[in-house]
Enzyme design. Structure first.
Site, short mmCIF file in Angstrom:
data_model
loop_
_atom_site.label_atom_id
_atom_site.label_comp_id
_atom_site.label_asym_id
_atom_site.label_seq_id
_atom_site.Cartn_x
_atom_site.Cartn_y
_atom_site.Cartn_z
N LEU A 125 0.84 -1.20 0.00
CA LEU A 125 0.00 0.00 0.00
C LEU A 125 0.88 1.26 0.00
O LEU A 125 0.70 2.16 -0.82
CB LEU A 125 -0.92 -0.02 1.24
N ASP A 240 -8.07 -3.09 9.13
CA ASP A 240 -8.85 -3.31 10.37
C ASP A 240 -8.48 -4.67 10.97
O ASP A 240 -8.34 -4.81 12.19
CB ASP A 240 -10.36 -3.28 10.09
N GLY A 242 -5.66 -6.46 10.00
CA GLY A 242 -4.21 -6.50 10.17
C GLY A 242 -3.78 -5.90 11.50
O GLY A 242 -2.84 -6.38 12.14
N GLY A 344 22.32 -2.14 33.55
CA GLY A 344 23.33 -2.08 32.49
C GLY A 344 23.29 -3.33 31.61
O GLY A 344 23.49 -3.25 30.39
N GLU A 367 1.25 -0.57 9.82
CA GLU A 367 -0.21 -0.79 9.73
C GLU A 367 -0.99 0.35 10.40
O GLU A 367 -2.04 0.13 11.00
CB GLU A 367 -0.59 -2.18 10.23
N GLU A 371 -0.77 7.61 15.86
CA GLU A 371 -1.56 8.81 15.55
C GLU A 371 -2.75 8.44 14.65
O GLU A 371 -3.86 8.95 14.83
CB GLU A 371 -0.66 9.86 14.87
#
Ligand code: COS
Length: 391
Positions: A125, A240, A242, A344, A367, A371
């Site tokens: 895509l 949706d 994926g 560490g 995917e 945001e």
């Protein structure tokens, strides 16, 4: 409301958990270090039916539900996150849309061998100028008699180097934005198709991430997947599902990091006692376990919503976006804390938590970034208001 897994779901959990412990954990660091695609592992997972977990048996899959699928990806990713995404892409981004939108003839050729794991699929895509704005696709498909002519370059394609076929998105109309995009199936041996740059990445180093280049690639007209102009919706519908796979991968990574930190806290001694005796460590472990459990509930709930959607339950975009958002941010948080517990040593490659930390980061990006998930969720919750008056 029932929180019990079915016998079949328990069976796949136990099987994949054993596989992760016996086969994946011992080699995950080597796969990561050598950036090695785990071909032999993928073949073994194909034997176990994990390349098409929720695809019906008649089309080469295991015929299970999506909760079973989510559990399988979670457990496999607990052992090796690279293997987790290889499976997730073949299951959710390739087999699922071919099954959903393909004709029987297309399913015979492009689903059966892929769901059974004889072949591997990928999903193209993203472009250099169309990432979050997936509607900005510029690659073109031009109808020419009995075939389509495809041109363009896709970026960041998981499984791109190994895939035998790809679902790719091309612009079939310049005038419409979303309604000008169509989905196509392209076999990797098509003339004019090639794999471009192979990315050198921070994490999930065992899975390939590549460019896909299309130079006058001809595909027959029946390789259009879904209706002409419906490609954007095919992509969103596919993502949706994926996103549940990636949420499951994030969950598995978080669980692996948590278990490593928990066990280390019982071994590592400071001030004459195991660090797990100190409240500072105990609180971190408690918060890690709680957030993971909350993520697990969201992920399984989203998978159950996908199963319900198959029976006419409607869209589950919000639920799957919530699952991915929360699980991926949980994975990042938990892996950061896990390194803190190790101190560490956690910053070195002698322990697995630095790999979990690197592997976790991508789950907040691919995917759909966190945001984007917030955009999907916000759009859905605003629509739920009685005061909502449309766009
Ligand atoms: N299922 C079906 N249809 C959907 C859909 C979904 N989940 N989401 C949106 N649509 C439809 C809308 O209903 C709308 O249809 P109409 O034109 O008939 O009204 C159309 O698609 C356009 O939707 P919208 O206006 O919401 O599109 P935007 O361009 O605003 O994009 C986002 C919305 C940003 C959410 C979308 O582009 C996206 O998910 N981007 C991220 C892509 C991504 O995940 N990339 C990663 C690549 S794969 S590794």
């Amino acid at each position: 409301m029932r929180f019990e897994l079915t016998d079949e779901q328990k069976m796949i959990r136990d099987m994949t958990r054993r596989f992760a412990d016996d086969r994946l954990k011992p080699i995950a660091a080597e796969i990561d270090r050598n950036h090695r695609f785990p071909k032999e592992i993928v073949a073994e997972l194909a034997e176990l039916g994990l390349l098409g977990v929720a695809i019906p048996e008649e089309w080469g899959g295991a015929g299970m539900d999506h909760v079973a699928y989510a559990i399988a990806i979670e457990e496999i990713s607990r052992g090796c996150a690279s293997t987790g995404v290889i499976l997730s892409v073949n299951n959710s981004l390739y087999c699922d849309p071919v099954h959903h939108f393909g004709t029987d003839a297309i399913r015979e050729r492009y689903l059966k061998p892929f769901a059974s794991g004889k072949k591997l699929g990928c999903f193209g895509l993203t472009e250099s100028g169309a990432g979050t704005d997936a509607g900005g696709t510029r690659s073109t498909a031009i109808r020419n008699g009995d075939h389509w002519l495809l041109n363009g370059t896709k970026n960041f394609i998981t499984n791109g180097r190994e895939a035998d076929a790809t679902i790719c998105f091309f612009r079939t109309s310049k005038t419409d934005k979303h309604a000008g995009i169509s989905a196509f199936l392209v076999p990797s041996d098509a003339k004019g198709f090639s794999v471009g740059k192979v990315e050198d990445k921070l994490g999930i180093c065992g899975s390939s991430t590549t460019e896909l280049v299309f130079e006058d690639v001809r595909v027959p007209i029946d390789h259009l997947l879904g209706e002409e102009g419906q490609g954007f919706k095919v992509a969103m519908h596919t993502l949706d599902g994926g996103r549940i796979g990636i949420a499951s991968q994030a969950l598995g990574i978080a669980q692996a990091a948590f278990e490593a930190a928990r066990d280390y806290s019982l071994e590592r001694k400071q001030f004459g006692k195991p660090i797990g005796d100190f409240q500072a460590i105990q609180w971190m472990l408690a918060d890690m376990a709680t957030r993971i459990e909350a993520a697990r509930l969201l992920v399984y709930r989203a998978a159950a919503a996908k199963d319900a959607a198959k029976k006419g339950g409607g869209r589950y975009s919000k639920t799957s976006a919530m699952a991915k958002l929360f699980a991926s941010e949980t994975a990042m948080w938990v892996t950061t804390k896990a390194i803190q517990v190790f101190g560490g040593y956690g910053y070195t490659k002698d322990y697995p938590v630095e790999r979990h930390f690197r592997d976790a980061k991508i789950t907040e990006i691919y995917e759909g970034t966190s945001e984007v998930q917030r955009m999907v969720i916000a759009a859905a919750v605003l629509k739920e208001s009685p005061l909502y008056e449309g766009k």
